[in-house]
Design a protein around this motif. Structure first.
Motif, PDB file in Angstrom:
ATOM      1  N   ILE A 190      37.567   6.090 -26.507  1.00 52.35           N
ATOM      2  CA  ILE A 190      36.517   5.293 -25.616  1.00 52.35           C
ATOM      3  C   ILE A 190      37.588   4.684 -24.730  1.00 52.35           C
ATOM      4  O   ILE A 190      36.736   4.519 -23.442  1.00 52.35           O
ATOM      5  N   VAL A 191      38.582   3.819 -25.016  1.00 51.36           N
ATOM      6  CA  VAL A 191      39.191   3.069 -24.124  1.00 51.36           C
ATOM      7  C   VAL A 191      39.686   4.047 -23.148  1.00 51.36           C
ATOM      8  O   VAL A 191      39.936   3.714 -21.975  1.00 51.36           O
ATOM      9  N   GLY A 192      40.398   5.195 -23.310  1.00 52.50           N
ATOM     10  CA  GLY A 192      40.995   5.989 -22.442  1.00 52.50           C
ATOM     11  C   GLY A 192      39.764   6.432 -21.491  1.00 52.50           C
ATOM     12  O   GLY A 192      39.984   6.720 -20.292  1.00 52.50           O
ATOM     13  N   GLU A 193      38.660   6.957 -21.912  1.00 54.70           N
ATOM     14  CA  GLU A 193      37.499   7.532 -20.985  1.00 54.70           C
ATOM     15  C   GLU A 193      36.975   6.475 -20.272  1.00 54.70           C
ATOM     16  O   GLU A 193      36.493   6.641 -19.217  1.00 54.70           O
ATOM     17  N   PHE A 194      37.151   4.946 -20.564  1.00 52.34           N
ATOM     18  CA  PHE A 194      36.667   3.896 -19.654  1.00 52.34           C
ATOM     19  C   PHE A 194      37.811   3.832 -18.429  1.00 52.34           C
ATOM     20  O   PHE A 194      37.331   3.744 -17.371  1.00 52.34           O
ATOM     21  N   PRO A 222      45.457   2.654 -18.378  1.00 52.70           N
ATOM     22  CA  PRO A 222      45.856   3.289 -16.984  1.00 52.70           C
ATOM     23  C   PRO A 222      47.332   4.011 -16.713  1.00 52.70           C
ATOM     24  O   PRO A 222      47.306   4.996 -15.961  1.00 52.70           O
ATOM     25  N   LEU A 223      48.335   3.620 -17.269  1.00 49.78           N
ATOM     26  CA  LEU A 223      49.602   4.204 -17.017  1.00 49.78           C
ATOM     27  C   LEU A 223      49.380   5.554 -17.443  1.00 49.78           C
ATOM     28  O   LEU A 223      50.052   6.453 -17.129  1.00 49.78           O
ATOM     29  N   LEU A 224      48.862   5.714 -18.872  1.00 52.65           N
ATOM     30  CA  LEU A 224      48.889   7.185 -19.493  1.00 52.65           C
ATOM     31  C   LEU A 224      47.896   8.242 -18.736  1.00 52.65           C
ATOM     32  O   LEU A 224      48.085   9.181 -18.520  1.00 52.65           O
ATOM     33  N   GLY A 254      47.247  12.422 -16.568  1.00 53.71           N
ATOM     34  CA  GLY A 254      45.952  12.752 -15.853  1.00 53.71           C
ATOM     35  C   GLY A 254      44.601  12.304 -16.402  1.00 53.71           C
ATOM     36  O   GLY A 254      44.929  11.604 -17.644  1.00 53.71           O
ATOM     37  N   GLN A 255      43.589  12.685 -16.028  1.00 56.98           N
ATOM     38  CA  GLN A 255      42.247  12.375 -16.551  1.00 56.98           C
ATOM     39  C   GLN A 255      41.788  13.460 -17.543  1.00 56.98           C
ATOM     40  O   GLN A 255      40.466  13.264 -18.049  1.00 56.98           O
ATOM     41  N   GLY A 256      42.429  14.614 -17.871  1.00 55.60           N
ATOM     42  CA  GLY A 256      42.109  15.202 -18.681  1.00 55.60           C
ATOM     43  C   GLY A 256      41.917  14.755 -20.493  1.00 55.60           C
ATOM     44  O   GLY A 256      42.290  13.379 -20.752  1.00 55.60           O
ATOM     45  N   ALA A 279      52.505  -4.010 -30.259  1.00 52.54           N
ATOM     46  CA  ALA A 279      51.839  -5.201 -29.742  1.00 52.54           C
ATOM     47  C   ALA A 279      51.640  -4.842 -28.386  1.00 52.54           C
ATOM     48  O   ALA A 279      51.013  -5.586 -27.557  1.00 52.54           O
ATOM     49  N   LEU A 280      52.054  -3.717 -27.536  1.00 49.13           N
ATOM     50  CA  LEU A 280      51.726  -3.556 -26.354  1.00 49.13           C
ATOM     51  C   LEU A 280      49.859  -3.389 -26.337  1.00 49.13           C
ATOM     52  O   LEU A 280      49.388  -2.675 -26.959  1.00 49.13           O
ATOM     53  N   PRO A 281      49.127  -4.195 -25.486  1.00 47.21           N
ATOM     54  CA  PRO A 281      47.723  -4.059 -25.551  1.00 47.21           C
ATOM     55  C   PRO A 281      47.461  -2.693 -24.767  1.00 47.21           C
ATOM     56  O   PRO A 281      47.883  -2.054 -23.706  1.00 47.21           O
TER      57      PRO A 281
END
Length: 280
Positions: free
Chosen positions: A215-219, A132-134, A139-141, A124-126
């Protein structure tokens, strides 16, 4: 097969069902391809007639040119490889989580009551809010995108695993018990094979959702990948490059989906054969 009255020749007559299946297979590929050609032609030639500027919606020819140059200089290969790695790793981790937790939940009623509410709460968590927390934690890797893809992919598989394991034939279960079969034998011989069609249905959903997670993570934060390049083309006002990324992402998703379907037809042949018979 038939033998003529003289008994000298043997002829083989193709079954009507085989012909119908062949025509259905051709139609399965020809209909989408024909529709795609019509859409591309309308897109290419109607936009100028409607005076739609190319900086708002690029023509297919401009997208094709962007793809040609992007793959030619290696730019698109690098972005595609990064995102594909994130998708595959996220899918594998999501499958492992979905199978493992689903089997654990189905093994014990107590574990089902204990674990299921937490799995529902986690789903249920969006993911857009969690991403952003992850990225901050990992990191951005690649790893942060892998985890996001896994979180999105695992829940549909979890639901299908639990549903499949719970839908085993009660008469077969009773037969195994009458033969004093162990719980593990009942699971491997009856429950798990019976659940395979449901599991592959979940895999087909998961392989389509995994690219969304990447893709969400890369955004949110990345230094390479299809999502990163989409944002870059937005800043550079390069709609042809953006649409080229859309095309690449669609092709990746279709190929991965067809790979899962191919595995389903080969491994769960009894279910796929029944589905084909129903279609014909």
């Amino acid at each position: 097969m038939a033998i003529d009255p003289a008994g000298s020749k043997v002829t083989t007559r193709p079954s009507p069902g085989a012909g119908r299946r062949s025509r259905a297979g051709m139609l399965t590929w020809m209909a989408p391809a024909g529709l795609l050609v019509l859409v591309v032609l309308a897109w290419q030639y109607l936009l100028p007639l409607l005076n739609v500027p190319s900086y708002l919606v690029p023509r297919p020819s401009e997208i094709a040119t962007s793809l040609f140059h992007g793959f030619g200089d290696g730019t698109y290969w690098n972005q595609t490889a990064t995102t594909l790695e994130e998708i595959l790793l996220g899918f594998v981790i999501g499958v492992a989580l979905g199978l493992g937790i689903g089997i654990v939940i189905s093994w014990s009623r107590i574990l089902d009551v204990m674990i299921t509410p937490y799995m529902v709460a986690l789903n249920a968590l969006p993911k857009v809010a969690v991403a952003p927390l992850l990225v901050i934690w990992l990191g951005q890797g690649v790893m942060s995108k892998v985890i996001i893809a896994a979180l999105i992919a695992f829940f549909p598989l979890l639901v299908n695993v639990t549903t499949g394991l719970a839908s085993a034939d009660s008469q077969q279960i009773a037969l195994m018990r009458s033969l004093t079969a162990s719980t593990w034998a009942t699971f491997t011989k009856v429950r798990f094979p019976n659940a395979l069609p449901h599991i592959f249905a979940g895999l087909q959903v998961a392989i389509v959702l995994a690219p969304v997670g990447a893709i969400v993570g890369e955004f949110v934060g990345a230094t390479s990948g299809i999502g990163y390049y989409i944002q870059l083309t937005t800043v550079l006002v390069n709609p042809a490059g953006m649409f080229a990324m859309f095309v690449i992402l669609i092709v990746i998703s279709l190929i991965l989906y067809e790979i899962v379907r191919f595995a389903w037809r080969r491994l769960v042949f009894w279910s796929s054969a029944q589905a084909s018979a129903n279609i014909s």
